[in-house]
Write an enzyme that holds these catalytic residues in place. Structure first.
Site, PDB file in Angstrom:
ATOM      1  N   LYS A  88      29.826  11.030  -9.235  1.00  0.00           N
ATOM      2  CA  LYS A  88      29.817  10.280  -8.052  1.00  0.00           C
ATOM      3  C   LYS A  88      29.829   8.931  -8.654  1.00  0.00           C
ATOM      4  O   LYS A  88      29.070   8.522  -9.302  1.00  0.00           O
ATOM      5  CB  LYS A  88      28.455  10.643  -7.566  1.00  0.00           C
ATOM      6  CG  LYS A  88      27.917  10.009  -6.245  1.00  0.00           C
ATOM      7  CD  LYS A  88      26.810  10.722  -5.893  1.00  0.00           C
ATOM      8  CE  LYS A  88      25.798   9.976  -4.652  1.00  0.00           C
ATOM      9  NZ  LYS A  88      25.469   8.887  -4.847  1.00  0.00           N
ATOM     10  N   TYR A 136      26.604   5.669 -12.620  1.00  0.00           N
ATOM     11  CA  TYR A 136      26.294   4.193 -12.541  1.00  0.00           C
ATOM     12  C   TYR A 136      26.080   3.270 -13.497  1.00  0.00           C
ATOM     13  O   TYR A 136      25.361   3.363 -14.386  1.00  0.00           O
ATOM     14  CB  TYR A 136      25.010   4.428 -11.766  1.00  0.00           C
ATOM     15  CG  TYR A 136      24.855   4.837 -10.472  1.00  0.00           C
ATOM     16  CD1 TYR A 136      26.080   5.553  -9.693  1.00  0.00           C
ATOM     17  CD2 TYR A 136      23.770   4.893  -9.703  1.00  0.00           C
ATOM     18  CE1 TYR A 136      26.216   5.713  -8.472  1.00  0.00           C
ATOM     19  CE2 TYR A 136      23.765   5.521  -8.116  1.00  0.00           C
ATOM     20  CZ  TYR A 136      25.000   5.654  -7.668  1.00  0.00           C
ATOM     21  OH  TYR A 136      24.846   6.481  -6.587  1.00  0.00           O
TER      22      TYR A 136
HETATM   23  P1  FBP Z   1      23.562   5.419  -0.470  1.00  0.00           P
HETATM   24  O1  FBP Z   1      24.911   6.146   0.175  1.00  0.00           O
HETATM   25  O2  FBP Z   1      22.401   5.518   0.494  1.00  0.00           O
HETATM   26  O3  FBP Z   1      23.956   4.452  -1.374  1.00  0.00           O
HETATM   27  O4  FBP Z   1      23.100   6.905  -1.205  1.00  0.00           O
HETATM   28  C1  FBP Z   1      23.569   7.136  -2.159  1.00  0.00           C
HETATM   29  C2  FBP Z   1      22.986   7.118  -3.398  1.00  0.00           C
HETATM   30  O5  FBP Z   1      23.555   7.367  -4.677  1.00  0.00           O
HETATM   31  C3  FBP Z   1      21.722   7.775  -3.492  1.00  0.00           C
HETATM   32  O6  FBP Z   1      21.682   8.868  -4.077  1.00  0.00           O
HETATM   33  C4  FBP Z   1      20.588   6.821  -4.340  1.00  0.00           C
HETATM   34  O7  FBP Z   1      19.423   6.855  -3.905  1.00  0.00           O
HETATM   35  C5  FBP Z   1      21.121   5.557  -4.070  1.00  0.00           C
HETATM   36  O8  FBP Z   1      22.750   5.499  -3.674  1.00  0.00           O
HETATM   37  C6  FBP Z   1      21.183   4.456  -5.097  1.00  0.00           C
HETATM   38  O9  FBP Z   1      21.726   3.436  -4.495  1.00  0.00           O
HETATM   39  P2  FBP Z   1      21.495   2.075  -5.512  1.00  0.00           P
HETATM   40  O10 FBP Z   1      22.151   2.216  -6.584  1.00  0.00           O
HETATM   41  O11 FBP Z   1      21.750   0.977  -4.513  1.00  0.00           O
HETATM   42  O12 FBP Z   1      19.997   1.893  -6.063  1.00  0.00           O
END
Ligand code: FBP
Length: 254
Positions: free
Chosen positions: A177, A143
């Site tokens: 991911k 991320y």
């Molecule tokens: P979602 O499909 O609900 O977005 O879940 C994927 C995920 O990676 C989760 O593992 C994590 O909690 C969430 O997204 C983080 O979302 P954000 O970046 O919006 O905080």
């Protein structure tokens, strides 16, 4: 094992149900009277055709383990709450926990571009080595934590997602991911940059219509993606099993 990701995939494709949002976002934003309950989520994972389910240690040991779920566990090892402002997420469990639970994979979020990036890279690398020693699959939640300059947001954004995919591959993750880019026509370039590492789609919040969301999954798979890790779009849906079966068809049949 020829391909370490086989233990959480089917025919080379992954469909993960993600459930670490209670930690990341808190109950107020994400949960209702049904989906606050981990057993509701595990019912979906077990009946919706998921190849794995991701949880933090506390829920994995109290729910997944106790009900002896047959859906392989991805132990999400780090996390941060939404109460702080800093992009730092460190592990709250270790490889012994993963082994004791019988997890087939570990998950770890790296906030690229954060001022704490180096700490997460270092911790991730150590966990990767211990996981691989035990043939546990390593999944990096890649991320980016930077905002591109607003004048060419979209143009830069897909390069940042590609950078995230690339970094995960170079770090030795088995699966990265990644987020869906603003420019879906760049998906192929992004996924190509995961060189030798499987790329799966991170679901995101439930703001799209069902059709828009399914289109994103389809675009991602068409561009060479290896599956999806979805949470809120599934368990906030009124009929999670029906939606899961649509996603399943896209992932395995295109
Ligand atoms: P979602 O499909 O609900 O977005 O879940 C994927 C995920 O990676 C989760 O593992 C994590 O909690 C969430 O997204 C983080 O979302 P954000 O970046 O919006 O905080």
């Amino acid at each position: 094992m020829t391909d370490i990701t086989e233990q959480i995939s089917k025919n080379n494709k992954i469909m993960m149900l993600a459930y670490d949002q209670g930690f990341e976002h808190g109950p107020a934003t994400d949960f209702n009277e049904k989906n606050y309950d981990p057993n509701y989520i595990l019912d979906i994972a077990e009946n919706g055709g998921y190849t794995c389910v991701a949880m933090q240690y506390g829920l994995a040991s109290k729910f997944w383990l106790r009900r002896k779920s047959k859906v392989p566990l991805v132990l999400k090892m780090n996390g941060k709450t939404s109460l702080g402002k800093e992009a730092l997420s460190l592990a709250n469990s270790d490889i012994n926990d993963a082994l004791a639970l019988g997890a087939k994979a570990i998950g770890y979020t790296i906030y690229l571009g954060s001022k704490y990036e180096a700490m997460m890279l270092r911790e991730f690398s150590k966990l990767r080595d211990s996981a691989h020693k035990h043939e546990i699959t390593v999944i990096a939640w890649m991320y980016p934590f930077i905002t591109p300059p607003s004048s060419n947001d979209d143009e830069l954004e897909h390069e940042i997602v590609a950078y995230a995919a690339r970094t995960g591959a170079e770090l030795g993750a088995d699966i990265v991911k990644i987020k869906y880019p603003h420019q879906p026509d760049k998906l192929q370039w992004i996924i190509q940059n995961a060189v030798g590492t499987k790329a799966i789609l991170s679901g995101g919040d439930k703001t799209d219509t069902e059709e828009q969301f399914l289109e994103k999954v389809r675009n991602f798979i068409d561009a060479g993606g290896s599956g999806a890790a979805i949470g809120r779009n599934i368990w906030q849906h009124h009929d999670p099993i029906k939606l899961s079966s649509q996603i399943k068809s896209i992932i395995w049949q295109g």
